[in-house]
Motif scaffolding. Sequence first.
Motif, short mmCIF file in Angstrom:
data_model
loop_
_atom_site.label_atom_id
_atom_site.label_comp_id
_atom_site.label_asym_id
_atom_site.label_seq_id
_atom_site.Cartn_x
_atom_site.Cartn_y
_atom_site.Cartn_z
N ALA A 25 16.50 59.71 11.46
CA ALA A 25 16.22 59.48 12.88
C ALA A 25 15.77 60.76 13.56
O ALA A 25 14.82 60.75 14.35
CB ALA A 25 17.47 58.93 13.57
N LEU A 26 16.42 61.86 13.23
CA LEU A 26 16.05 63.14 13.83
C LEU A 26 14.61 63.51 13.47
O LEU A 26 13.83 63.92 14.34
CB LEU A 26 17.02 64.23 13.36
CG LEU A 26 16.86 65.59 14.00
CD1 LEU A 26 17.19 65.50 15.48
CD2 LEU A 26 17.75 66.60 13.32
N ILE A 27 14.25 63.33 12.22
CA ILE A 27 12.88 63.62 11.79
C ILE A 27 11.90 62.70 12.52
O ILE A 27 10.84 63.14 12.97
CB ILE A 27 12.76 63.48 10.26
CG1 ILE A 27 13.55 64.60 9.57
CG2 ILE A 27 11.30 63.50 9.82
CD1 ILE A 27 13.72 64.41 8.09
N CYS A 28 12.26 61.43 12.66
CA CYS A 28 11.39 60.48 13.36
C CYS A 28 11.22 60.85 14.83
O CYS A 28 10.13 60.71 15.38
CB CYS A 28 11.93 59.07 13.23
SG CYS A 28 11.77 58.39 11.57
N PHE A 29 12.28 61.33 15.47
CA PHE A 29 12.18 61.70 16.88
C PHE A 29 11.34 62.97 17.06
O PHE A 29 10.63 63.10 18.05
CB PHE A 29 13.56 61.90 17.50
CG PHE A 29 14.30 60.61 17.73
CD1 PHE A 29 13.66 59.51 18.26
CD2 PHE A 29 15.64 60.50 17.42
CE1 PHE A 29 14.34 58.31 18.48
CE2 PHE A 29 16.33 59.32 17.63
CZ PHE A 29 15.67 58.22 18.17
N VAL A 30 11.39 63.88 16.12
CA VAL A 30 10.61 65.11 16.20
C VAL A 30 9.12 64.80 16.07
O VAL A 30 8.28 65.42 16.73
CB VAL A 30 11.07 66.13 15.13
CG1 VAL A 30 10.09 67.28 14.99
CG2 VAL A 30 12.45 66.65 15.47
N LEU A 31 8.77 63.85 15.24
CA LEU A 31 7.36 63.53 15.00
C LEU A 31 6.73 62.67 16.11
O LEU A 31 5.56 62.32 16.02
CB LEU A 31 7.22 62.83 13.65
CG LEU A 31 7.61 63.68 12.44
CD1 LEU A 31 7.53 62.87 11.17
CD2 LEU A 31 6.74 64.92 12.34
N ILE A 32 7.47 62.34 17.11
CA ILE A 32 7.08 61.61 18.32
C ILE A 32 6.45 60.24 18.04
O ILE A 32 6.91 59.24 18.57
CB ILE A 32 6.16 62.45 19.23
CG1 ILE A 32 6.93 63.67 19.71
CG2 ILE A 32 5.67 61.63 20.42
CD1 ILE A 32 6.12 64.64 20.51
N ILE A 33 5.44 60.13 17.24
CA ILE A 33 4.78 58.84 17.00
C ILE A 33 5.70 57.88 16.24
O ILE A 33 5.51 56.67 16.30
CB ILE A 33 3.44 59.03 16.26
CG1 ILE A 33 2.58 57.80 16.42
CG2 ILE A 33 3.65 59.38 14.81
CD1 ILE A 33 1.14 58.00 16.06
N PRO A 36 9.96 54.75 17.31
CA PRO A 36 10.57 53.44 17.03
C PRO A 36 11.36 53.42 15.71
O PRO A 36 12.39 52.76 15.61
CB PRO A 36 9.38 52.49 16.96
CG PRO A 36 8.32 53.15 17.77
CD PRO A 36 8.52 54.61 17.58
N PHE A 37 10.89 54.17 14.73
CA PHE A 37 11.62 54.27 13.46
C PHE A 37 12.94 55.01 13.67
O PHE A 37 13.94 54.71 13.02
CB PHE A 37 10.80 54.99 12.40
CG PHE A 37 9.49 54.33 12.09
CD1 PHE A 37 9.44 53.00 11.72
CD2 PHE A 37 8.31 55.05 12.16
CE1 PHE A 37 8.23 52.40 11.43
CE2 PHE A 37 7.10 54.46 11.86
CZ PHE A 37 7.06 53.13 11.50
N GLY A 38 12.93 55.98 14.58
CA GLY A 38 14.15 56.73 14.87
C GLY A 38 15.22 55.83 15.47
O GLY A 38 16.39 55.92 15.11
N PHE A 39 14.81 54.95 16.40
CA PHE A 39 15.78 54.03 16.99
C PHE A 39 16.31 53.05 15.94
O PHE A 39 17.50 52.73 15.92
CB PHE A 39 15.17 53.28 18.17
CG PHE A 39 15.01 54.13 19.39
CD1 PHE A 39 16.10 54.71 20.00
CD2 PHE A 39 13.75 54.36 19.93
CE1 PHE A 39 15.96 55.50 21.12
CE2 PHE A 39 13.60 55.14 21.06
CZ PHE A 39 14.70 55.72 21.65
N ALA A 40 15.44 52.56 15.07
CA ALA A 40 15.88 51.66 13.99
C ALA A 40 16.85 52.39 13.07
O ALA A 40 17.86 51.83 12.64
CB ALA A 40 14.69 51.15 13.20
N ILE A 75 7.39 53.94 2.84
CA ILE A 75 6.77 55.13 2.25
C ILE A 75 7.46 56.41 2.72
O ILE A 75 7.73 57.32 1.93
CB ILE A 75 5.27 55.17 2.60
CG1 ILE A 75 4.56 53.99 1.94
CG2 ILE A 75 4.63 56.48 2.17
CD1 ILE A 75 3.16 53.73 2.44
N VAL A 76 7.78 56.49 4.01
CA VAL A 76 8.32 57.72 4.58
C VAL A 76 9.80 57.92 4.24
O VAL A 76 10.19 58.99 3.78
CB VAL A 76 8.11 57.73 6.12
CG1 VAL A 76 8.80 58.92 6.76
CG2 VAL A 76 6.64 57.73 6.44
N ALA A 77 10.64 56.92 4.46
CA ALA A 77 12.08 57.13 4.30
C ALA A 77 12.80 56.00 3.59
O ALA A 77 13.89 56.21 3.05
CB ALA A 77 12.72 57.34 5.67
#
Length: 138
Positions: A25-33, A36-40, A75-77
């Motif tokens: 989630a932290l990585i997803c929030f840093v990448l901004i785009i 939504p993956f961060g919230f999931a 693919i990402v996580a």
Amino acid sequence: MRLILNVIWLIFGGLWLALGYLLAALICFVLIITIPFGFASLRIALYALWPFGRTIVDKPGTRPGALIGNIVWIIVAGIWLALGHIVSAVAMAITIIGIPLALANLKMVPISLMPLGKEIVPVDQPNPATDTYFGAAR
């Protein structure tokens, strides 16, 4: 019984799995785009901390964006988090006491692969997708 299983789960694997989801989630929030993956990922992290007594259901309606997002997530996580659940399940299944915990880990593999378009609800809440309550039609 759920309380006992949740406490054992938290001590022997839930905390580490939740930390993995929090890192994702932290990585997803840093990448901004990928916010939504961060919230999931945060939703799943809370589920990974206390899974017994809750279940995963599909959100009602078609979601073409969720399909595309889930492909990117895999693919990402998703693959790494699913492998973490599988390895943890194998380790927990070694003992008889750990078998319910291993099954809970395996139950989390599908949502770790495709979290978008899913909802985590209490077991005693009706499933909006099938309109059932405790497995019986209303």
